[in-house]
Write an enzyme that holds these catalytic residues in place. Structure first.
Site, PDB file in Angstrom:
ATOM      1  N   HIS A 103      -9.866   1.348   4.557  1.00 48.15           N
ATOM      2  CA  HIS A 103      -8.591   1.491   5.277  1.00 48.15           C
ATOM      3  C   HIS A 103      -8.782   2.437   6.465  1.00 48.15           C
ATOM      4  CE1 HIS A 103      -4.477   2.607   6.202  1.00 48.15           C
ATOM      5  NE2 HIS A 103      -4.120   1.483   5.601  1.00 48.15           N
TER       6      HIS A 103
ATOM      7  N   SER B 256       2.858  -2.291  10.260  1.00 44.05           N
ATOM      8  CA  SER B 256       4.302  -2.391  10.482  1.00 44.05           C
ATOM      9  C   SER B 256       4.894  -3.754  10.115  1.00 44.05           C
ATOM     10  CB  SER B 256       4.656  -2.006  11.921  1.00 44.05           C
ATOM     11  OG  SER B 256       4.272  -0.661  12.171  1.00 44.05           O
TER      12      SER B 256
ATOM     13  N   GLU C 202      -7.067   4.776   7.625  1.00 43.07           N
ATOM     14  CA  GLU C 202      -6.789   6.198   7.364  1.00 43.07           C
ATOM     15  C   GLU C 202      -7.981   6.864   6.685  1.00 43.07           C
ATOM     16  OE1 GLU C 202      -3.043   5.572   5.391  1.00 43.07           O
ATOM     17  OE2 GLU C 202      -2.179   4.962   7.312  1.00 43.07           O
TER      18      GLU C 202
ATOM     19  N   GLY D  96       2.553  -1.276   4.253  1.00 43.09           N
ATOM     20  CA  GLY D  96       2.634   0.135   3.905  1.00 43.09           C
ATOM     21  C   GLY D  96       4.074   0.562   3.656  1.00 43.09           C
ATOM     22  N   GLY D  97       4.680   1.169   4.657  1.00 46.42           N
ATOM     23  CA  GLY D  97       6.014   1.763   4.524  1.00 46.42           C
ATOM     24  C   GLY D  97       7.037   0.849   3.859  1.00 46.42           C
TER      25      GLY D  97
ATOM     26  N   GLY E 136       2.005   2.117  10.703  1.00 48.20           N
ATOM     27  CA  GLY E 136       2.989   3.197  10.588  1.00 48.20           C
ATOM     28  C   GLY E 136       3.686   3.540  11.888  1.00 48.20           C
TER      29      GLY E 136
ATOM     30  N   ASN F   7       0.864  -1.182   0.000  1.00 49.23           N
ATOM     31  CA  ASN F   7       0.000   0.000   0.000  1.00 49.23           C
ATOM     32  C   ASN F   7       0.900   1.232   0.000  1.00 49.23           C
ATOM     33  OD1 ASN F   7      -1.832   2.019   0.462  1.00 49.23           O
ATOM     34  ND2 ASN F   7      -2.398   1.365   2.537  1.00 49.23           N
ATOM     35  N   TRP F   8       0.995   1.869  -1.143  1.00 47.81           N
ATOM     36  CA  TRP F   8       1.922   3.008  -1.266  1.00 47.81           C
ATOM     37  C   TRP F   8       1.377   4.266  -0.611  1.00 47.81           C
ATOM     38  CZ3 TRP F   8       4.047   2.904  -7.041  1.00 47.81           C
ATOM     39  CH2 TRP F   8       4.726   1.688  -7.243  1.00 47.81           C
ATOM     40  N   LYS F   9       0.099   4.289  -0.301  1.00 43.49           N
ATOM     41  CA  LYS F   9      -0.545   5.489   0.254  1.00 43.49           C
ATOM     42  C   LYS F   9      -0.280   6.685  -0.663  1.00 43.49           C
ATOM     43  CE  LYS F   9      -0.177   3.266   4.671  1.00 43.49           C
ATOM     44  NZ  LYS F   9      -0.282   3.361   6.108  1.00 43.49           N
TER      45      LYS F   9
ATOM     46  N   GLU G   9      -6.015  -4.902  10.264  1.00 40.67           N
ATOM     47  CA  GLU G   9      -4.978  -3.908  10.517  1.00 40.67           C
ATOM     48  C   GLU G   9      -5.270  -3.173  11.826  1.00 40.67           C
ATOM     49  OE1 GLU G   9      -2.846  -2.708   6.615  1.00 40.67           O
ATOM     50  OE2 GLU G   9      -4.534  -1.377   6.909  1.00 40.67           O
TER      51      GLU G   9
HETATM   52  P1  PGA Z   1       2.433   0.179   7.582  1.00 42.89           P
HETATM   53  O1  PGA Z   1       1.012   0.440   6.902  1.00 42.89           O
HETATM   54  O2  PGA Z   1       2.960  -1.119   7.028  1.00 42.89           O
HETATM   55  O3  PGA Z   1       3.279   1.361   7.167  1.00 42.89           O
HETATM   56  O4  PGA Z   1       2.222   0.099   9.050  1.00 42.89           O
HETATM   57  C1  PGA Z   1       0.114  -0.621   6.654  1.00 42.89           C
HETATM   58  C2  PGA Z   1      -1.148  -0.094   6.036  1.00 42.89           C
HETATM   59  O5  PGA Z   1      -1.580   1.012   6.392  1.00 42.89           O
HETATM   60  O6  PGA Z   1      -1.745  -0.750   5.170  1.00 42.89           O
END
Ligand code: PGA
Length: 253
Positions: free
Chosen positions: A98, A216, A100, A237-238, A176, A9-11, A170
């Site tokens: 998601h 994470s 966010e 994500g990251g 994050g 997930n590149w956001k 999640e």
């Molecule tokens: P993260 O994000 O791996 O940076 O914690 C995961 C996500 O939001 O899908």
């Protein structure tokens, strides 16, 4: 046998040219790597990148997802992007719900249901996200929260659509933050989610459903998480923006 999936997930990161470079590198890695037929790798990228990246990687082993879609079909909804538009560019998956989006953009269970419907109607496969906040976990409400999210958004979905759905657990406190759920915490919630799906849709569907862990995930913890019985891969994500780390995570699945 259910599918193993690693989804990046590149956001809201990378400009299109940089994103294209990254996608090409991942695609090249997958072409060399003996990915088994039961394993999928997906990148969830910004809308602005979809056309360009799909053109470059073709319909190989790497699939493309968008990170959201509109709850509406079409019309006077300034700034929105419809599921049909996403599908027309060659994306196959959509992240829906998601945390966010729940936190910053008002995506509640009702809106998420409408977005799921748009995905199903347009032949896109949703990656449905659920998970509790730290407060909710500390108050021992995490099972109730996740159960409510699942029931409110999925209970009305038809069986044939549920078979085309991926669930991502999640925990919000792990996204994050560098604070990953332990394999025990994650496995425990994944088994709980599978049980709810079994109660709603029967044991065959529950057994075939891929449930991803997100929060994470990195090169150091992926293998241990993915080894758990009910964890069928990760939503990353990251670490999905760092090519070497993402490759290690793919190897772990
Ligand atoms: P993260 O994000 O791996 O940076 O914690 C995961 C996500 O939001 O899908």
């Amino acid at each position: 046998m259910r599918k193993k999936i690693v989804a990046g997930n590149w956001k809201m990161n990378t400009l299109p040219a940089k994103g294209e470079e990254l996608a090409i590198e991942i695609n090249a890695f997958l072409n060399d790597f003996q990915l088994n037929d039961n394993t999928k790798v997906i990148i969830a990228i910004p809308y602005t990148h979809i056309d360009r990246i799909v053109q470059r990687i073709g319909s190989g082993k790497l699939a493309v997802a968008s990170q959201n879609c509109s709850q509406f079909e079409k019309g006077a909804y300034t700034g929105e992007v419809s599921a049909e538009m996403i599908k027309s560019l060659g994306a196959k998956y959509v992240i829906v719900g998601h945390s966010e989006r729940r936190q910053f953009f008002g995506d509640n269970d009702e809106l998420i249901s409408l977005k799921l419907t748009q995905c199903y109607q347009n032949g896109l496969l949703p990656i449905f996200c659920c998970g509790e906040s730290l407060d909710e976990r500390n108050q021992n409400q995490h099972y109730d929260v996740v159960k409510t999210q699942l029931i409110n958004s999925l209970a009305q979905v038809g069986k044939s659509d549920i078979e085309n759905t991926i669930i991502a657990y999640e925990p919000v406190w792990a996204i994050g933050t560098g604070q990953t759920a332990t394999p025990e915490q994650a496995q425990d919630m994944h088994a709980f989610i599978r049980k709810i799906v079994k109660d709603l849709f029967g044991s065959e569907i529950a057994a075939g459903l891929s449930i991803l862990y997100g929060g994470s995930v990195n090169a150091g913890n992926a293998e241990e998480l993915f080894a758990c019985e009910d964890i069928d891969g990760g939503l990353v994500g990251g670490a999905s923006l760092k090519i070497e780390e993402f490759k290690t995570i793919i190897r772990s699945v």
